[in-house]
Design an enzyme around this catalytic site. Structure first.
Site, PDB file in Angstrom:
ATOM      1  N   GLY A   1     -35.022 -14.249  55.586  1.00 31.90           N
ATOM      2  CA  GLY A   1     -36.324 -14.119  54.918  1.00 31.90           C
ATOM      3  C   GLY A   1     -36.745 -12.685  54.669  1.00 31.90           C
ATOM      4  O   GLY A   1     -37.920 -12.409  54.431  1.00 31.90           O
TER       5      GLY A   1
ATOM      6  N   LYS B   1     -37.480   0.869  64.683  1.00 29.63           N
ATOM      7  CA  LYS B   1     -36.389   0.704  65.632  1.00 29.63           C
ATOM      8  C   LYS B   1     -35.121   0.253  64.906  1.00 29.63           C
ATOM      9  O   LYS B   1     -35.113  -0.762  64.208  1.00 29.63           O
ATOM     10  CB  LYS B   1     -36.774  -0.320  66.714  1.00 29.63           C
TER      11      LYS B   1
ATOM     12  N   LYS C   1     -32.158  -0.373  66.432  1.00 27.70           N
ATOM     13  CA  LYS C   1     -31.182  -1.068  67.297  1.00 27.70           C
ATOM     14  C   LYS C   1     -30.773  -2.452  66.773  1.00 27.70           C
ATOM     15  O   LYS C   1     -29.581  -2.768  66.754  1.00 27.70           O
ATOM     16  CB  LYS C   1     -31.723  -1.158  68.733  1.00 27.70           C
TER      17      LYS C   1
ATOM     18  N   CYS D   1     -44.511 -31.973  35.322  1.00 31.55           N
ATOM     19  CA  CYS D   1     -43.781 -33.130  35.846  1.00 31.55           C
ATOM     20  C   CYS D   1     -44.730 -34.151  36.500  1.00 31.55           C
ATOM     21  O   CYS D   1     -45.371 -34.914  35.801  1.00 31.55           O
ATOM     22  CB  CYS D   1     -42.669 -32.688  36.779  1.00 31.55           C
TER      23      CYS D   1
ATOM     24  N   ARG E   1     -37.514 -39.165  38.334  1.00 33.44           N
ATOM     25  CA  ARG E   1     -37.008 -40.532  38.346  1.00 33.44           C
ATOM     26  C   ARG E   1     -37.882 -41.470  37.522  1.00 33.44           C
ATOM     27  O   ARG E   1     -37.470 -42.539  37.136  1.00 33.44           O
ATOM     28  CB  ARG E   1     -37.041 -41.071  39.781  1.00 33.44           C
TER      29      ARG E   1
ATOM     30  N   HIS F   1     -39.769 -29.142  33.543  1.00 31.22           N
ATOM     31  CA  HIS F   1     -40.244 -28.001  34.352  1.00 31.22           C
ATOM     32  C   HIS F   1     -40.073 -26.695  33.584  1.00 31.22           C
ATOM     33  O   HIS F   1     -39.075 -25.990  33.776  1.00 31.22           O
ATOM     34  CB  HIS F   1     -39.451 -27.927  35.662  1.00 31.22           C
TER      35      HIS F   1
ATOM     36  N   GLU G   1     -41.374 -23.935  34.084  1.00 29.04           N
ATOM     37  CA  GLU G   1     -41.360 -22.766  34.977  1.00 29.04           C
ATOM     38  C   GLU G   1     -39.939 -22.310  35.312  1.00 29.04           C
ATOM     39  O   GLU G   1     -39.727 -21.152  35.675  1.00 29.04           O
ATOM     40  CB  GLU G   1     -42.158 -23.064  36.262  1.00 29.04           C
TER      41      GLU G   1
HETATM   42  N1  GLN Z   1     -41.999 -37.768  41.498  1.00 31.39           N
HETATM   43  C1  GLN Z   1     -41.941 -37.753  40.074  1.00 31.39           C
HETATM   44  C2  GLN Z   1     -40.667 -38.371  39.554  1.00 31.39           C
HETATM   45  O1  GLN Z   1     -39.694 -38.464  40.268  1.00 31.39           O
HETATM   46  C3  GLN Z   1     -42.118 -36.355  39.554  1.00 31.39           C
HETATM   47  C4  GLN Z   1     -40.995 -35.446  39.915  1.00 31.39           C
HETATM   48  C5  GLN Z   1     -41.341 -33.988  39.839  1.00 31.39           C
HETATM   49  O2  GLN Z   1     -42.524 -33.630  39.798  1.00 31.39           O
HETATM   50  N2  GLN Z   1     -40.341 -33.148  39.854  1.00 31.39           N
HETATM   51  O3  GLN Z   1     -40.606 -38.757  38.418  1.00 31.39           O
END
Ligand code: GLN
Length: 554
Positions: free
Chosen positions: A21, A194, A196, A393, A477, A524, A526
């Site tokens: 991290g 430090k 060490k 999503c 899904r 997504h 992002e």
């Molecule tokens: N849980 C939702 C699905 O499986 C949305 C998935 C998500 O936000 N990545 O469709």
């Protein structure tokens, strides 16, 4: 014509010392970026020592975000950093776990690929690791491949990956380097840095047969020459090869700090590489904008993967945060991000009022039942009060459920992920997914990776993308139930992005005459936002917030 001499491929292994991290991923990405700025073709690989075949089955609260690649591979969040820093798309060849390596060795053994030999942990596992590294490097046509080994030296888990690095170094000593990213604490009571723990880490690395060529010393404040000399002396490196890496305001400054210490020159020399003059203009411009941005935008991310014990873990949403930053910085804004836990609104709806004080709300992806009714309340509050809303999503699925409930008056509307038999299955399981779940096939089995979206003329989405189509990454899904689409559209919801055959709803929005920004995506966005190429939907969102801040709404 004389044949051009083939330059040898170079490999830089980045390993961690003292504790995890401390920024191995950012170091790996930054090393990649500075080598790229010298005109070299660079790629990166992440090695995760877990038995999990991929990151898709891991809990984001513990492991951080699951980053999905264009080809659908579910990987570690560091892959996102590599893509963002290097500005390249990576594939599943660039991600491996212990589970994945063993899986292919076992498959090969079953196929008689080892021709009757006894298949052993050593050398067959390191050899498989090496062949994967070399394949990724070849496919990417990389001059330099940076390989990040997860975990820290001295753990059982990553020893076979270090062994692979040792074997590569032994075979081509001039083509392989090791960078140790170590933590140098400065205990309050002592008031002195430090070294060490770093000395111990370096010795532990030696016992794995590797010698650090470079030591990146992570600390809160810059390291002085006395400490550098000490590390150099006890860890057998030159003092120029001890790179001080203090905490910085933005991770995007790390490559610039490395270059102040002349790191690319040192690496080039050690690898006997000839390179061009440094060209980091784009990056410097971006990093300067980070510092210059003055006007603040306050954005709330409403989710649930926040608390772990007494700590808030924002790693679960790292790409969302970065995408907000990229678009904000491009627009000259400084984003101030707050975390809101959706479950609190379930207990007390009056608290929703706090949303008024934000310029915009983001409801990111998620799974399962916890906090979902709270998110639905947030979607409603934002819709009714014209607060800019960007759903990602799950954030789209709940917005559609909310619309069905409030506008179409289908009170029992829901997603079947949350309620198995709602009267109105607004968000339903995709038929393919139903079969997979019935088989208990959960790993790597969602709708994953790149799919095309066709954008509706005249929509907010189309005006953001300035294009008729978009290719975006997915991980879900469930989907908007096709049986309700006509009714939802008749009620005023616009599906402005659809799959090319029109069957899957990819983007929903409200017309701008009704709401300044109410848009959500099944994919997504992002995941493909880069500092030098912010995502068009985030850019649009930020532009709207810039024009219509929370104060001007009142
Ligand atoms: N849980 C939702 C699905 O499986 C949305 C998935 C998500 O936000 N990545 O469709």
């Amino acid at each position: 014509m004389p044949k051009k001499k083939k330059t040898k491929k170079k490999y830089i292994f980045v390993v961690g010392g003292v504790m995890s991290g401390v920024g191995k991923g950012v170091t790996t990405s930054s090393i990649g970026r500075i080598m790229q700025s010298r005109g070299l073709s660079v790629t990166a690989i992440k090695v995760d020592p877990y038995i999990n075949v991929d990151a898709g089955t891991m809990n984001p609260t513990e492991h951080g975000e699951c980053f999905v690649l264009a080809d659908g591979d579910e990987t570690d969040q560091d892959m996102g950093n590599y893509e963002r820093f290097l500005g390249v798309e990576l594939s599943r060849l660039h991600y491996m776990t212990t589970g994945r390596v063993y899986q292919s060795v076992i498959e090969k053994e079953r196929n008689l690929d080892y021709e009757g030999k006894c298949v052993q942990v050593v050398p067959h596992i390191p050899l498989e690791i090496i062949s994967r590294i070399e394949k990724a490097s070849r496919t990417a046509k990389a001059d330099v491949t940076v390989v990040e080994v997860g975990g820290t030296v001295g753990e059982y888990e990553n020893i076979l990956f270090l062994e692979a690095a040792r074997m590569m170094k032994q075979k081509s000593p001039d083509d392989v380097l090791t960078v140790l990213v170590s933590y140098v604490p400065m205990p309050n009571k002592i008031g002195e840095m430090k070294t060490k723990p770093t000395q111990h880490a370096s010795r532990t690395l030696n016992s794995a047969g590797l010698q650090a060529d470079i030591i990146v010393a992570r600390s809160e404040v810059p390291m002085d020459d006395v400490r550098k000399e000490k590390i150099a002396q006890f860890c057998s490196v030159s003092s120029q090869s001890v790179i001080s890496a203090p905490d910085v305001e933005s991770i995007y400054h790390v490559p610039l700090n490395f270059e102040k210490a002349g790191l690319s020159d040192i690496l080039l020399k050690k690898l006997s590489l000839k390179a061009r003059k440094r060209d980091m203009k784009d990056w410097i411009d971006f990093a300067t904008k980070v510092q210059k941005a003055e006007k603040t935008l306050s954005i709330a991310i409403v989710g649930k993967y926040f608390a772990t014990g007494d700590f808030v873990l924002s790693d679960a949403y790292i790409s969302v945060i970065e995408a907000i930053k990229h678009a904000s910085i491009a627009g000259g804004f400084k984003p101030q991000i707050e975390w809101l836990d959706s479950s609190v609104y379930e207990k007390d709806q009056k608290l929703l009022k706090e949303l008024d004080s934000y310029d915009g709300i983001v409801v990111p992806g998620g799974f399962g039942t916890r906090g979902i009714e709270g998110k639905i309340l947030v979607a409603r509050y934002c819709r009714e009060n014209k607060i800019p809303y960007f759903g990602l999503c799950y954030g789209m699925q709940i917005a559609v459920v909310e619309f069905a409930r409030s506008v179409l008056k289908l009170e029992d509307a829901h997603t079947v992920e949350m309620k198995s038999e709602p009267l109105h299955r607004i968000i339903d399981i995709m038929p393919e997914q139903k079969k997979k779940i019935a088989r208990g096939d959960y790993g790597g089995s969602m709708r994953l990776g790149n799919y095309e979206t066709v954008l509706a003329p005249g929509s907010l989405a189309r005006s953001a993308y300035k294009s008729d189509t978009a290719i975006e990454r997915h991980r879900h899904r469930y989907e908007v139930n096709p049986e309700y689409i006509d009714e939802l559209e008749a009620g005023g919801l616009v599906f402005s992005g659809k799959s090319p055959n029109g069957s899957l709803m990819e983007i929903m929005e409200l017309p701008i005459s009704k709401h300044p920004f109410y848009l959500a995506t099944q994919f997504h966005p992002e995941l493909i936002s880069w500092p030098l190429k912010p995502h068009p939907l985030f850019v649009k969102f930020i532009a709207v917030l810039g024009k219509q801040s929370s104060k001007s709404r009142k």
